[in-house]
Design a protein around this motif. Structure first.
Motif, PDB file in Angstrom:
ATOM      1  N   ARG A  96       0.845  -1.019   0.083  1.00 16.11           N
ATOM      2  CA  ARG A  96       0.042  -0.198   0.019  1.00 16.11           C
ATOM      3  C   ARG A  96       0.639   1.302  -0.044  1.00 16.11           C
ATOM      4  NH1 ARG A  96      -4.911   0.115   3.349  1.00 16.11           N
ATOM      5  NH2 ARG A  96      -3.806   1.961   3.927  1.00 16.11           N
ATOM      6  N   VAL A  97       0.281   2.370  -0.459  1.00 19.29           N
ATOM      7  CA  VAL A  97       0.871   3.716  -0.409  1.00 19.29           C
ATOM      8  C   VAL A  97      -0.147   4.600  -0.130  1.00 19.29           C
ATOM      9  CG1 VAL A  97       1.835   5.371  -1.806  1.00 19.29           C
ATOM     10  CG2 VAL A  97       2.367   3.266  -2.443  1.00 19.29           C
ATOM     11  N   HIS A  98       0.177   5.550   0.668  1.00 18.70           N
ATOM     12  CA  HIS A  98      -0.689   6.375   1.248  1.00 18.70           C
ATOM     13  C   HIS A  98      -2.172   5.918   1.831  1.00 18.70           C
ATOM     14  CE1 HIS A  98      -0.940   6.913  -2.976  1.00 18.70           C
ATOM     15  NE2 HIS A  98      -2.028   7.167  -3.098  1.00 18.70           N
ATOM     16  N   GLY A  99      -2.219   4.524   2.581  1.00 14.49           N
ATOM     17  CA  GLY A  99      -3.220   4.304   3.076  1.00 14.49           C
ATOM     18  C   GLY A  99      -3.997   3.390   2.267  1.00 14.49           C
ATOM     19  N   LYS A 100      -3.611   3.030   1.200  1.00 16.27           N
ATOM     20  CA  LYS A 100      -4.340   2.508   0.172  1.00 16.27           C
ATOM     21  C   LYS A 100      -3.620   1.043  -0.008  1.00 16.27           C
ATOM     22  CE  LYS A 100      -4.424   5.681  -2.828  1.00 16.27           C
ATOM     23  NZ  LYS A 100      -3.868   6.803  -2.184  1.00 16.27           N
ATOM     24  N   ARG A 101      -4.351  -0.230   0.176  1.00 15.94           N
ATOM     25  CA  ARG A 101      -3.730  -1.451  -0.472  1.00 15.94           C
ATOM     26  C   ARG A 101      -3.259  -1.159  -1.789  1.00 15.94           C
ATOM     27  NH1 ARG A 101      -8.504  -3.389   1.247  1.00 15.94           N
ATOM     28  NH2 ARG A 101      -9.085  -3.547  -0.775  1.00 15.94           N
ATOM     29  N   ARG A 102      -1.862  -1.648  -1.600  1.00 14.19           N
ATOM     30  CA  ARG A 102      -1.135  -1.616  -3.083  1.00 14.19           C
ATOM     31  C   ARG A 102      -1.200  -0.401  -3.580  1.00 14.19           C
ATOM     32  NH1 ARG A 102      -4.607  -3.259  -4.669  1.00 14.19           N
ATOM     33  NH2 ARG A 102      -5.203  -1.371  -5.744  1.00 14.19           N
ATOM     34  N   CYS A 103      -1.322   0.884  -3.186  1.00 15.35           N
ATOM     35  CA  CYS A 103      -1.602   2.149  -3.616  1.00 15.35           C
ATOM     36  C   CYS A 103      -2.565   2.247  -4.539  1.00 15.35           C
ATOM     37  CB  CYS A 103      -0.215   2.503  -4.669  1.00 15.35           C
ATOM     38  SG  CYS A 103       1.145   3.109  -3.700  1.00 15.35           S
ATOM     39  N   ALA A 104      -3.607   1.081  -4.301  1.00 12.75           N
ATOM     40  CA  ALA A 104      -4.528   1.218  -5.232  1.00 12.75           C
ATOM     41  C   ALA A 104      -5.322   2.668  -5.071  1.00 12.75           C
ATOM     42  CB  ALA A 104      -5.625   0.362  -4.800  1.00 12.75           C
ATOM     43  N   ALA A 105      -5.635   3.025  -6.481  1.00 16.23           N
ATOM     44  CA  ALA A 105      -6.381   4.234  -6.446  1.00 16.23           C
ATOM     45  C   ALA A 105      -6.841   4.374  -8.012  1.00 16.23           C
ATOM     46  CB  ALA A 105      -5.538   5.462  -5.932  1.00 16.23           C
ATOM     47  N   GLY A 106      -7.138   5.323  -8.185  1.00 12.17           N
ATOM     48  CA  GLY A 106      -7.508   5.438  -9.668  1.00 12.17           C
ATOM     49  C   GLY A 106      -7.983   6.683  -9.966  1.00 12.17           C
ATOM     50  N   SER A 107      -8.309   7.074 -11.068  1.00 14.76           N
ATOM     51  CA  SER A 107      -8.755   8.523 -11.164  1.00 14.76           C
ATOM     52  C   SER A 107     -10.343   8.345 -11.587  1.00 14.76           C
ATOM     53  CB  SER A 107      -8.120   9.286 -12.272  1.00 14.76           C
ATOM     54  OG  SER A 107      -8.075   8.381 -13.482  1.00 14.76           O
ATOM     55  N   SER A 108     -10.998   9.278 -11.296  1.00 16.97           N
ATOM     56  CA  SER A 108     -12.488   9.510 -11.168  1.00 16.97           C
ATOM     57  C   SER A 108     -12.963   9.614 -12.935  1.00 16.97           C
ATOM     58  CB  SER A 108     -12.933  10.772 -10.624  1.00 16.97           C
ATOM     59  OG  SER A 108     -14.037  11.056 -10.742  1.00 16.97           O
ATOM     60  N   GLY A 161     -18.289  -0.779  -7.026  1.00 15.55           N
ATOM     61  CA  GLY A 161     -18.957   0.629  -6.902  1.00 15.55           C
ATOM     62  C   GLY A 161     -18.846   1.405  -8.391  1.00 15.55           C
ATOM     63  N   PRO A 162     -19.740   2.448  -8.357  1.00 12.69           N
ATOM     64  CA  PRO A 162     -19.728   3.271  -9.372  1.00 12.69           C
ATOM     65  C   PRO A 162     -18.447   3.943  -9.383  1.00 12.69           C
ATOM     66  CG  PRO A 162     -21.235   4.004  -7.906  1.00 12.69           C
ATOM     67  CD  PRO A 162     -20.705   2.674  -7.274  1.00 12.69           C
ATOM     68  N   LEU A 163     -18.275   4.302 -10.762  1.00 12.09           N
ATOM     69  CA  LEU A 163     -17.063   5.121 -11.022  1.00 12.09           C
ATOM     70  C   LEU A 163     -16.993   6.595 -11.168  1.00 12.09           C
ATOM     71  CD1 LEU A 163     -15.543   2.559 -13.815  1.00 12.09           C
ATOM     72  CD2 LEU A 163     -14.921   2.806 -11.384  1.00 12.09           C
ATOM     73  N   ASP A 164     -18.261   7.255 -10.805  1.00 14.70           N
ATOM     74  CA  ASP A 164     -18.478   8.558 -11.069  1.00 14.70           C
ATOM     75  C   ASP A 164     -18.083   9.428  -9.899  1.00 14.70           C
ATOM     76  OD1 ASP A 164     -20.586   7.478  -9.590  1.00 14.70           O
ATOM     77  OD2 ASP A 164     -22.007   8.401 -10.938  1.00 14.70           O
ATOM     78  N   THR A 165     -17.498   9.001  -8.907  1.00 19.47           N
ATOM     79  CA  THR A 165     -16.982   9.909  -7.653  1.00 19.47           C
ATOM     80  C   THR A 165     -15.523  10.050  -7.968  1.00 19.47           C
ATOM     81  OG1 THR A 165     -17.083   8.156  -6.290  1.00 19.47           O
ATOM     82  CG2 THR A 165     -18.912   9.293  -5.952  1.00 19.47           C
ATOM     83  N   PRO A 166     -15.243  11.179  -7.732  1.00 17.75           N
ATOM     84  CA  PRO A 166     -13.609  11.762  -7.458  1.00 17.75           C
ATOM     85  C   PRO A 166     -12.897  10.671  -6.837  1.00 17.75           C
ATOM     86  CG  PRO A 166     -14.888  13.739  -7.206  1.00 17.75           C
ATOM     87  CD  PRO A 166     -15.809  12.566  -7.073  1.00 17.75           C
ATOM     88  N   TRP A 167     -11.976  10.265  -7.447  1.00 16.71           N
ATOM     89  CA  TRP A 167     -10.975   9.215  -6.867  1.00 16.71           C
ATOM     90  C   TRP A 167      -9.590   9.547  -7.120  1.00 16.71           C
ATOM     91  CZ3 TRP A 167      -9.021   5.306 -10.406  1.00 16.71           C
ATOM     92  CH2 TRP A 167     -10.033   4.904 -11.361  1.00 16.71           C
ATOM     93  N   THR A 168      -8.584   9.452  -6.444  1.00 19.76           N
ATOM     94  CA  THR A 168      -7.256   9.514  -6.572  1.00 19.76           C
ATOM     95  C   THR A 168      -6.301   8.852  -7.292  1.00 19.76           C
ATOM     96  OG1 THR A 168      -7.420  10.861  -4.380  1.00 19.76           O
ATOM     97  CG2 THR A 168      -5.183  10.618  -5.022  1.00 19.76           C
ATOM     98  N   GLY A 214       4.336  14.938  -4.772  1.00 16.79           N
ATOM     99  CA  GLY A 214       3.449  15.667  -4.319  1.00 16.79           C
ATOM    100  C   GLY A 214       2.094  14.791  -3.986  1.00 16.79           C
ATOM    101  N   ASP A 215       0.823  15.657  -4.396  1.00 18.96           N
ATOM    102  CA  ASP A 215      -0.274  15.168  -4.259  1.00 18.96           C
ATOM    103  C   ASP A 215      -0.784  14.647  -5.352  1.00 18.96           C
ATOM    104  OD1 ASP A 215      -0.655  15.967  -1.756  1.00 18.96           O
ATOM    105  OD2 ASP A 215      -1.403  17.772  -2.075  1.00 18.96           O
ATOM    106  N   PRO A 216      -1.013  13.179  -5.524  1.00 14.95           N
ATOM    107  CA  PRO A 216      -1.505  12.715  -6.904  1.00 14.95           C
ATOM    108  C   PRO A 216      -2.730  13.476  -7.452  1.00 14.95           C
ATOM    109  CG  PRO A 216      -0.884  10.974  -5.264  1.00 14.95           C
ATOM    110  CD  PRO A 216      -0.863  12.369  -4.588  1.00 14.95           C
ATOM    111  N   GLU A 217      -2.934  13.481  -8.853  1.00 17.91           N
ATOM    112  CA  GLU A 217      -4.132  14.351  -9.149  1.00 17.91           C
ATOM    113  C   GLU A 217      -5.488  13.622  -8.949  1.00 17.91           C
ATOM    114  OE1 GLU A 217      -5.517  15.904 -13.667  1.00 17.91           O
ATOM    115  OE2 GLU A 217      -3.446  15.441 -12.940  1.00 17.91           O
ATOM    116  N   VAL A 218      -6.357  14.241  -8.679  1.00 15.94           N
ATOM    117  CA  VAL A 218      -7.747  13.584  -8.663  1.00 15.94           C
ATOM    118  C   VAL A 218      -8.461  13.962 -10.053  1.00 15.94           C
ATOM    119  CG1 VAL A 218      -9.995  13.464  -7.332  1.00 15.94           C
ATOM    120  CG2 VAL A 218      -7.777  13.688  -6.207  1.00 15.94           C
ATOM    121  N   VAL A 219      -9.046  12.941 -10.650  1.00 12.10           N
ATOM    122  CA  VAL A 219      -9.894  13.171 -11.908  1.00 12.10           C
ATOM    123  C   VAL A 219     -11.248  13.074 -11.502  1.00 12.10           C
ATOM    124  CG1 VAL A 219     -10.072  12.371 -14.188  1.00 12.10           C
ATOM    125  CG2 VAL A 219      -7.873  12.616 -13.020  1.00 12.10           C
ATOM    126  N   GLY A 220     -11.956  13.886 -12.252  1.00 12.51           N
ATOM    127  CA  GLY A 220     -13.415  13.622 -11.914  1.00 12.51           C
ATOM    128  C   GLY A 220     -13.817  15.206 -11.154  1.00 12.51           C
TER     129      GLY A 220
END
Length: 597
Positions: free
Chosen positions: A28-40, A429-436, A96-102
């Motif tokens: 994980r990175v910044h509190g997410k399993r395996r750095c999992a994140a994505g962009s909105s 879950g749906p993909l239409d909320t902002p995620w990092t 820095g701060d990963p971009e949040v898309v959406g």
């Protein structure tokens, strides 16, 4: 998010030290399993209705019905079909701060643009589902004593009024830009699908408190429940005071899920963590159902004396002693993908052997099982945490739900893995909320999975009722498929440079689950292939149809009406077009078609 690289360093250093499944797939990175994140990204034509029946055995053979339920979303709207890989402008920020898309949080809904084509068909909208009852959350749940343990003759307590609870694992680390409205939207969708609450996975993100505050306030407003799941990829097992300080501000809030008068808590790993000490630091007894890893034999970490061949009575005795010593009321199993214990894909079904081992180990304690739809991860040289494999998951969602129902009251609680872990492709879950974004948008954007929530509807209803088979309330289909043929060659342009380990285990197939009350006729036209007609027997039947390049269209006719439409994603014989160019994408796309209004 600002502490990305220090945590990456810790991740890489720990990757060989954490027992399977461990950091090998959950780094994980910044509190997410395996750095999992994505962009909105707004899901293009996804959302589905679902179900399954345990009358059919869950093996799936080509062009034959065999197993479970579903309805699929992604019915064609007025928009033209999308080519493989809608791409996008998501940008991975290396420092820095990963971009949040959406955009900003939107009103409650599932992000689906499904529209009906046949006059009698209706797409699922706004995250609602007619499969399963309206969710009622239990504030004071009583976990029934299971059968099959060492004290199986003990009279079981009555389950909570809402039935056995179903939760969804939620990555708080992906919510840095959420406000309360975004949480309310997610919870409204989950509640409409008969999910009782979110298991809030937390690491050491600086925004934990802000987002936990938002989440608990949103849950109280929506009428939803929450509990915290501590990720011991980040917390030390000697940090009872630190964990207690994180829990203390939330476990007394109205939205906290309560079992037998005690706040429910869970974890990933951390078998040496002492929940007794944590309870003392919090000031109230916790109902801890943590995850302790299992080594593939009979041994559950935390009971090192156990080994293969130990009598069930001895396993249960040691399990009871270990849980009592650490203050655990039960255990949660994270074994939800075949081959996961060594992170080596295998050509076989998951089965229930691990569930049986956990059940024996916890005796009359609480057993919380997991269920997951898929696993594909494809981080390449563009990030410092490369990983690239695919567990065989084509019918895993339905197979696993059928296994859960077959286990009966050996399972007390259920956790969907996961609501929003994009980097491992098992989000529902749906993909239409902002995620990092951490880079997983390469294979996630434009690939909705929320149809799987509809497919789960009849299973959830049956699980809560203690039934062995789901009942079909809403007739329809759910479909899912990968976006390109498995033999495409993208090595020269792909972000990793090769296909994922396990790619050869999947088939070039389109999967369709027909959910009918008394049978019906299903027609599938995959690309340039000739239409295939199939007979559904009633209940939930899963069919596998050879994949053809081009548009994907579906029809279902039953005594209750008909539905027909095209998916919004074509299948391609070319590589997936991403923001980094042409890459491999072994994620799946899903959709739903419902019969009648």
């Amino acid at each position: 998010m600002t502490h990305l690289f220090p945590l990456l360093t810790a991740l890489l250093a720990a990757s060989s030290a954490v027992a399977s499944p461990g950091a090998g797939y959950r780094g994980r990175v910044h509190g997410k399993r395996r750095c999992a994140a994505g962009s909105s990204a707004t899901a293009s034509g996804s959302s589905l209705s679902a179900g399954s029946d345990s009358a059919h055995h869950s093996s799936v053979s080509s062009l034959s019905a065999t197993s479970s339920v579903a309805t699929a979303s992604g019915v064609e709207s007025s928009a033209p079909a999308s080519p493989a890989g809608p791409g996008g402008n998501n940008v991975y920020v290396a420092s820095g701060d990963p971009e949040v898309v959406g955009g900003p949080p939107v009103a409650a809904g599932n992000g689906s643009d499904n529209a009906t084509v046949d006059s009698t068909a209706s797409g699922s909208a706004n995250g609602s589902s007619t499969n399963g009852p309206t969710n009622a959350t239990a504030t004071n749940a009583t976990v029934p004593i299971p059968s099959g343990g060492s004290n199986a003759n003990v009279t079981a307590a009555e389950p909570a009024s809402a039935g056995r609870p179903v939760f969804a694992h939620y990555m708080v680390g992906l919510t840095s830009e959420f406000d309360q409205a975004a949480w309310e939207k997610e919870m409204t969708v989950a509640k409409s699908k008969s999910i009782d609450g979110f298991a809030l996975n937390i690491g050491e993100d600086p925004y934990n408190d802000a987002q936990l505050t938002n989440a608990y306030a949103a849950a109280e407003k929506v009428g939803f429940k929450l509990f915290i799941s501590v990720d011991f990829n980040w917390y030390g097992t000697d940090e009872a005071a630190t964990v207690a300080a994180q829990l203390k501000n939330y476990i007394s809030k109205p939205a906290q899920y309560i079992v037998d008068g005690k706040p429910l808590v869970s974890s990933f790993a951390g078998h040496d963590f002492n929940w007794k000490d944590c309870s003392a630091a919090v000031g109230t007894e916790l109902y801890a159902v943590p995850n302790w890893l299992q080594d593939g034999g009979d041994n559950i970490q935390g009971a090192p004396g156990l080994g293969s061949g130990s009598p069930p009575e001895e396993i249960a005795r040691q399990g009871g002693e270990e849980m009592a010593k650490r203050g655990a009321k039960g255990l949660f199993s994270w074994h939800v993908w075949p081959g996961q214990q060594s992170n080596t894909p295998v050509d076989e079904k998951l089965g229930t052997s691990d569930d049986e081992k956990y059940r024996t180990f916890v005796g009359n304690g609480t057993y919380m099982a997991g269920v997951s739809p898929w696993f594909f991860t494809h981080f390449g040289k563009e990030v410092p945490y490369s990983k690239n494999w695919l567990f065989k998951s084509e019918t895993l969602w339905v197979d696993r739900w059928k296994d859960i129902l077959a286990l009966g009251n050996k399972v007390n609680m259920l956790e969907i893995v996961s609501w929003n872990d994009y980097g491992e492709s098992h989000y529902v879950g749906p993909l239409d909320t902002p995620w990092t974004s951490d880079g997983s948008d390469l294979w996630v954007k434009g690939m909705p999975h929320d149809a799987m929530l509809d497919l789960a509807g009849p299973f959830i209803k049956a699980f809560k009722a203690g039934a062995s088979e789901p009942a079909v309330d809403q007739e329809g289909i759910v479909y899912w498929y990968r976006p390109h043929l498995k033999n495409v060659n993208c090595d020269s342009t792909d972000n990793f440079g090769s296909k994922p380990t396990g790619w050869e285990l999947v088939k070039d197939s389109v999967f369709v689950a027909a959910m009918t009350k008394s049978g019906g006729t299903l027609k599938v036209t995959s690309g340039g292939n000739a239409p295939v007609s199939l007979e559904a027997k009633g209940g939930v039947d899963v069919f596998e149809v050879p994949m053809g390049v081009g548009e994907q269209s579906f029809e279902l006719t039953t005594t209750g009406g008909s539905a027909s439409g095209k998916s919004n994603l074509t299948i391609s014989d070319q590589c997936w077009e991403s923001r980094l160019g042409k890459v491999y994408n072994y994620n799946f796309y899903s959709g739903v078609l419902n019969v009648g209004a």
